[in-house]
Design an enzyme around this catalytic site. Sequence first.
Site, mmCIF file in Angstrom:
data_model
loop_
_atom_site.group_PDB
_atom_site.id
_atom_site.type_symbol
_atom_site.label_atom_id
_atom_site.label_comp_id
_atom_site.label_asym_id
_atom_site.label_seq_id
_atom_site.Cartn_x
_atom_site.Cartn_y
_atom_site.Cartn_z
ATOM 1 N N ASP A 231 0.887 -1.154 0.000
ATOM 2 C CA ASP A 231 0.000 0.000 0.000
ATOM 3 C C ASP A 231 0.931 1.211 0.000
ATOM 4 O O ASP A 231 2.100 1.119 0.401
ATOM 5 C CB ASP A 231 -0.935 0.006 1.217
ATOM 6 C CG ASP A 231 -2.088 1.005 1.012
ATOM 7 O OD1 ASP A 231 -2.010 1.822 0.064
ATOM 8 O OD2 ASP A 231 -3.054 0.982 1.801
HETATM 9 C C1 BGC Z 1 -4.771 3.560 0.049
HETATM 10 C C2 BGC Z 1 -4.889 2.577 -1.096
HETATM 11 C C3 BGC Z 1 -4.710 3.308 -2.400
HETATM 12 C C4 BGC Z 1 -3.349 3.989 -2.390
HETATM 13 C C5 BGC Z 1 -3.048 4.765 -3.660
HETATM 14 C C6 BGC Z 1 -3.509 4.390 -0.025
HETATM 15 O O1 BGC Z 1 -3.570 5.430 0.889
HETATM 16 O O2 BGC Z 1 -4.824 2.879 1.279
HETATM 17 O O3 BGC Z 1 -6.137 1.946 -1.064
HETATM 18 O O4 BGC Z 1 -4.843 2.419 -3.473
HETATM 19 O O5 BGC Z 1 -3.315 4.920 -1.306
HETATM 20 O O6 BGC Z 1 -3.808 5.906 -3.753
#
Ligand code: BGC
Length: 758
Positions: A231
């Site tokens: 993530d």
């Molecule tokens: C989120 C993800 C997301 C990623 C990219 C993170 O803060 O938890 O779900 O895909 O950011 O934006």
Amino acid sequence: MTKKVEELIKEMTVEEKAEICSGATWWKTAAIERLEIPSIMTSDGPHGLRKQDEEADHLGINESIKAICFPTASATACSWDRDLLNKMGEALGEECQTEDVNILLGPGVNIKRSPLCGRNFEYFSEDPLLASELATSYVKGVQSMGVGTSLKHFAANNQEHRRLTVDAQIDERSFREIYLSAFEKVVKEAQPWTVMCAYNRINGTHASEHKRLLTDILKEEWKHEGFVVSDWGAVNYRDKGVEAGLELEMPSSHGDGKKAIVDAVKDGSLSEESLNRAAKRILKIVLKAAEKDRDDIEYDKDEHHKLAREIAAESIVLLKNEDSVLPLNETENIGVVGAFAKKPRFQGGGSSHINPYQVDKAYDEINKYSDCDIPYAAGYSLKSDEKDQKLIDEAKELAENVDKLVVFAGLPDRYESEGYDRETLSMPPNQNSLIKELAAVNENIVVVLSNGSPITMPWLQDVKGVVEGYLIGQAGGGAAADILFGHVNPSGKLAETFPQNLSDNPSYLFFPGERDRVEYREGIFVGYRYYDSKKIEPLFPFGYGLSYTDFEYSDLRFDEENITDKENLKVTVKVKNSGKISGKEVVQLYVSDPESEVIKPKKELKDFAKVELEPGQEKIVEFELDKRAFAYYNTEIDDWYVESGDYEILIGASSRDIRLKDKVKVESTQKLPLEYTINTNIGDIMADPEKEKYFNELLEEYLKGSDFMERMENRSDEMLEAMLKYMPLRGLAMFSEGAITRQEIEEMADKLNKKFAV
Ligand code: BGC
């Protein structure tokens, strides 16, 4: 392609391999021009495309390109419609192809452990089977268009509070049955190109360096073929991550991640073999994405908008319809109240925030269906929770002059978002007061809700209709009008329980935990598994939703009465539309194990089907249950295990509306490990007739010549049985007053082992 991957790996330097394991920019992977390895692009996800060209961020702050905002997962889950999720996936895949996006960052299948999790709107359900079935269809849909997905957030990311550091402490059985199960089927059946590891820690270890999770379970047990991406910002120590099975770090760490990998390979703390494994997995997907890149796809925005409306209408849940206040008709004198009718709330905040191509307002759409001019009053301000008596009075005046009043209410944007959790289930007080005051002057009120997760409804008894729209996407205004006027017959059913009080929720005492630690002490009792077992009446139960027609259930049949855990059971049931208009019903199959040696929920969802029926029409609905439908996760054998015995198959229109049930006998073909010691309870031996017989023979043998048996005869069998039941073998020495010695007891245990140990 595998050959090509192997060849490339041989040609790549350690630096180059470390480079492709590290994001190049916010959204893109690194290209290695020398070897013609392209870069691929990722974008959020999950219910629309958030492609950012410039000024990237992961909190949905900066604008992205215009795209279709479909309903969020909390809404689409209520459709219980695998085909619909598949169609939505295909549409998203087309949009990705048009916009040159190779991997869409979704879907999210985290379990709704608490209704307060700020990101619940992005997740499907409190039930792992429902979440995984729908996500499987979604992933298949997106990937059928040659675009990858990222199944997230793996795993146990069930709260936003301290999400980057919190340690989710979960026992193994609950982890397997509830939290991992939601991912398992999607991985096994749909092979998402990537899996996104969560921010949090699980039982002490960061998800991004959790070898058991990322390698032993995901890759080895479930056979995931793609790669794991962090993530955004989830990496703790990059080299440890590679070793554990985290292949790609996102976004770019500006050389830090690459350096950590290269240094670790140089000093021998990370083997080049581990780096090769990671690089190969990434290369495989990068090459596949490049090969599937198409420029012949240009999606039709209007068509996708229509699809978003269809999905929204299929997902709306009719919660209350007293005196058939709905559907409305064109000539009725109706009024609309509520700022959401003109300024809709149709998506949540954070990384999934879409820049919608077009937004339909419910007020306009209702006007299109009505022959009359529909009066409107805002009733509350969206900027504040404070009651504004002037706005309420205007709305009351309107309410006094119409026959039926549709009130749009729910949670304002600031109430629910990625990054923080809610603190209460309440709607803003100004909206609750408004509905109460309106109900005093109009008895035909229908409340239409926009919220990402459950709320309490202190006004429920005062209104005749409640329509749950969740966060319904850019075309939700039209879909709400379709349902209100009966152009679409509602068929959505809740994918989560609405509790009466927050304190009824099983995680209540332990959510969101102490500092950086949250203990999942409710174990497997999540959502309806808890409310059913504890006999707590919810506001609305899991699986609940009304229709404008009625359905009758009959003829529950199984193809066998007895099966082994290696055989499947075919179940059929007849469902009839006994009303006057066509409609769709979600038929739910739960399994219950009334007598079990282990603690189990009262019942668990094991399959479901959505059927469309014309008035008077009946259809046979078929299910096929395999071992997993009867199994629990046994931590002694680290595997799924079915206890032999009778199971009940329950067919319901909701978790609290079971229409038919019958029993089936399932025989286990697995044996649990069994070893006799001096501490084995005598009752456990006596529970099996064959063992009981042998044990009695042993007793006779060892008691020969003693008067112990004679003395026992003076006691009632019942008493004796009860006393012996929880007495370990070693207790026989004292109990027999020395007639059996400790050494003989050891011998007895040995003999039992020789005959019965597994
Ligand atoms: C989120 C993800 C997301 C990623 C990219 C993170 O803060 O938890 O779900 O895909 O950011 O934006």
